[in-house]
Design a protein around this motif. Structure first.
Motif, PDB file in Angstrom:
ATOM      1  N   PRO A 161       0.840  -1.212   0.000  1.00  0.00           N
ATOM      2  CA  PRO A 161       0.000   0.000   0.000  1.00  0.00           C
ATOM      3  C   PRO A 161       0.872   1.258   0.000  1.00  0.00           C
ATOM      4  O   PRO A 161       1.846   1.359   0.749  1.00  0.00           O
ATOM      5  CB  PRO A 161      -0.797  -0.122   1.308  1.00  0.00           C
ATOM      6  CG  PRO A 161      -0.762  -1.578   1.643  1.00  0.00           C
ATOM      7  CD  PRO A 161       0.560  -2.079   1.159  1.00  0.00           C
ATOM      8  N   MET A 162       0.503   2.183  -0.865  1.00  0.00           N
ATOM      9  CA  MET A 162       1.245   3.436  -0.940  1.00  0.00           C
ATOM     10  C   MET A 162       0.417   4.563  -0.344  1.00  0.00           C
ATOM     11  O   MET A 162      -0.814   4.478  -0.254  1.00  0.00           O
ATOM     12  CB  MET A 162       1.595   3.759  -2.400  1.00  0.00           C
ATOM     13  CG  MET A 162       2.555   2.780  -3.051  1.00  0.00           C
ATOM     14  SD  MET A 162       3.028   3.335  -4.710  1.00  0.00           S
ATOM     15  CE  MET A 162       1.452   3.240  -5.559  1.00  0.00           C
ATOM     16  N   GLN A 163       1.098   5.620   0.045  1.00  0.00           N
ATOM     17  CA  GLN A 163       0.408   6.809   0.517  1.00  0.00           C
ATOM     18  C   GLN A 163      -0.209   7.524  -0.690  1.00  0.00           C
ATOM     19  O   GLN A 163       0.172   7.298  -1.835  1.00  0.00           O
ATOM     20  CB  GLN A 163       1.389   7.731   1.235  1.00  0.00           C
ATOM     21  CG  GLN A 163       2.116   7.095   2.406  1.00  0.00           C
ATOM     22  CD  GLN A 163       1.164   6.699   3.521  1.00  0.00           C
ATOM     23  OE1 GLN A 163       0.210   7.407   3.820  1.00  0.00           O
ATOM     24  NE2 GLN A 163       1.408   5.545   4.138  1.00  0.00           N
ATOM     25  N   GLY A 164      -1.139   8.423  -0.427  1.00  0.00           N
ATOM     26  CA  GLY A 164      -1.808   9.128  -1.506  1.00  0.00           C
ATOM     27  C   GLY A 164      -0.891  10.011  -2.329  1.00  0.00           C
ATOM     28  O   GLY A 164      -1.206  10.362  -3.467  1.00  0.00           O
ATOM     29  N   ASN A 165       0.263  10.358  -1.749  1.00  0.00           N
ATOM     30  CA  ASN A 165       1.179  11.244  -2.468  1.00  0.00           C
ATOM     31  C   ASN A 165       2.327  10.480  -3.132  1.00  0.00           C
ATOM     32  O   ASN A 165       3.328  11.072  -3.527  1.00  0.00           O
ATOM     33  CB  ASN A 165       1.774  12.275  -1.495  1.00  0.00           C
ATOM     34  CG  ASN A 165       2.641  11.632  -0.418  1.00  0.00           C
ATOM     35  OD1 ASN A 165       2.440  10.465  -0.063  1.00  0.00           O
ATOM     36  ND2 ASN A 165       3.613  12.369   0.083  1.00  0.00           N
ATOM     37  N   GLU A 166       2.198   9.146  -3.255  1.00  0.00           N
ATOM     38  CA  GLU A 166       3.266   8.321  -3.823  1.00  0.00           C
ATOM     39  C   GLU A 166       2.848   7.728  -5.163  1.00  0.00           C
ATOM     40  O   GLU A 166       1.667   7.550  -5.443  1.00  0.00           O
ATOM     41  CB  GLU A 166       3.644   7.206  -2.851  1.00  0.00           C
ATOM     42  CG  GLU A 166       4.277   7.714  -1.556  1.00  0.00           C
ATOM     43  CD  GLU A 166       4.584   6.601  -0.568  1.00  0.00           C
ATOM     44  OE1 GLU A 166       5.470   6.798   0.280  1.00  0.00           O
ATOM     45  OE2 GLU A 166       3.919   5.542  -0.633  1.00  0.00           O
ATOM     46  N   MET A 167       3.865   7.382  -5.986  1.00  0.00           N
ATOM     47  CA  MET A 167       3.577   6.867  -7.319  1.00  0.00           C
ATOM     48  C   MET A 167       4.782   6.072  -7.820  1.00  0.00           C
ATOM     49  O   MET A 167       5.934   6.445  -7.590  1.00  0.00           O
ATOM     50  CB  MET A 167       3.300   8.048  -8.268  1.00  0.00           C
ATOM     51  CG  MET A 167       2.938   7.659  -9.687  1.00  0.00           C
ATOM     52  SD  MET A 167       2.763   9.129 -10.762  1.00  0.00           S
ATOM     53  CE  MET A 167       1.441  10.000  -9.928  1.00  0.00           C
TER      54      MET A 167
END
Length: 390
Positions: free
Chosen positions: A358-364
């Motif tokens: 799972p990534m944070q909303g600001n990660e890509m």
């Protein structure tokens, strides 16, 4: 009617020069400027938009560096309206490498302000210009004098150095309160006929001749007016207290690659340093923990053949222990970057993701070939270079 000092009674009683001397000083100085002024792209004409953009770019940045950026910027955003309506990511990408990114954001905010409050035209008085976002007294003076021929001083570090030597001023130029003294002196000597040329002459003189160390006084066009030269005190001026050392900040960066060959990037918060820009994930740590990581994880350097062998699943730097990532046994060389008030020390580690997580909303996840599409701060470019060298 333009103000002059034909009547000496208008001058302060303690001022060193007569009105005749002031006029001769202006004549000598402006003649030198016309003969020696630098050929710079923003001096082709006095369009206020061109003046404004160039002056903001030149803050904290060398002229040689600014020229190419200026051309690219004006090509992409040729008018105030184009700047006001620009996509901010595209704007920051165009600015990438100049640093101090708040300058670019303030430019756009001011352009939007001009569109809303001044019908899309640059305001033409100093009182109105200074109300624009990101424009202080120096930039106000530069725009007002160069674009609108108003006798407004443009006082930056170069100008303060020249004026402090010219009159042997003992005021500390690092103190905001000293600006009033320099402003008063400038208003006594500035040319009311050609204030823009006069301000730019001071900038050029301070940049090329009246330098901080070992000024070239023999080439100075106003040498005969300079009190510091007459008393051989050039090196004593300007008076400046020692700069406060930037605060050290310690961070750890994770250069994480997934099975598709993509790298994890994180977008910075919308406020604060390098706002909205992209970097490898970083987290701030204490200096003690930073030093501990430096010492524990400085294993043998890997070459391409050893890279896989240099990864171990059973161990990982404690800071990354919660991620399903296989970490290289060592960190890369420490990366440092100095901002005006902070010095970042970044310790980068390379790792490979074992599985999706799972990534944070600001990660890509981003392919390396797509890096040029993202707005990176200077520190990110340094991290990439460190990673490539390793």
């Amino acid at each position: 009617m333009k103000k002059t000092f034909e009547d000496s009674s208008k001058l302060p009683k303690d001022f060193e020069w007569s009105s005749t001397e002031i006029q001769q000083f202006q004549k000598d100085f402006l003649m030198w400027y016309q003969q020696e002024k630098r050929n710079l792209p923003w001096r082709i004409n006095t369009d206020p938009y061109r003046v404004w953009i160039s002056e903001i770019m030149l803050q904290q940045t060398r002229v040689d560096t600014v020229i190419d950026y200026y051309y690219r910027f004006m090509e992409k955003f040729p008018t105030i309206q184009a700047l006001a309506e620009a996509d901010q990511a595209e704007l920051l990408k165009t600015w990438e490498g100049l640093g101090y990114y708040s300058r670019a954001r303030n430019l756009q905010s001011a352009a939007q302000q001009i569109m809303a409050e001044f019908a899309g035209e640059m305001p033409q008085t100093a009182a109105e210009i200074v109300t624009l976002k990101g424009i202080g007294p120096y930039t106000t003076g530069a725009i007002a004098s160069i674009a609108f021929n108003l006798p407004e001083p443009a006082i930056d570090g170069n100008v303060m150095r020249v004026v402090s030597r010219l009159f042997c001023l003992s005021e500390d130029i690092s103190k905001p309160s000293s600006r009033k003294v320099f402003d008063e002196k400038m208003r006594l000597i500035i040319s009311y006929e050609a204030p823009g040329d006069f301000n730019q002459a001071l900038m050029d003189l301070g940049s090329a001749i009246c330098t901080p160390k070992k000024p070239d006084c023999q080439s100075c066009p106003i040498q005969k007016y300079c009190r510091a030269y007459a008393t051989q005190q050039q090196e004593n001026f300007p008076v400046k207290s020692k700069k406060i050392k930037p605060k050290d900040v310690f961070l750890v960066a994770g250069i994480i690659e997934n099975q598709a060959g993509e790298y994890l990037l994180a977008q910075r918060p919308a406020e604060g340093l390098i706002a909205n820009m992209w970097t490898f994930p970083m987290i701030e740590v204490s200096q003690e923990f930073f030093k501990e990581l430096q010492e524990k994880w400085q294993g043998p350097k890997a070459n391409d053949k050893q890279l896989t062998l240099d990864l171990v699943a059973e161990e990982s730097p404690a800071i990354f222990s919660n991620l399903p990532v296989v970490w290289q046994k060592r960190h890369f060389s420490e990366v440092t970057h100095v901002y005006s008030h902070l010095k970042w020390h970044v310790l980068p580690f390379y790792g490979r993701a074992l599985k999706n997580f799972p990534m944070q909303g600001n990660e890509m996840w981003v392919n390396q070939e797509a890096f040029p599409d993202f707005v990176f701060p200077k520190v990110q470019h340094k991290l990439i270079e460190s990673w490539k060298k390793s």
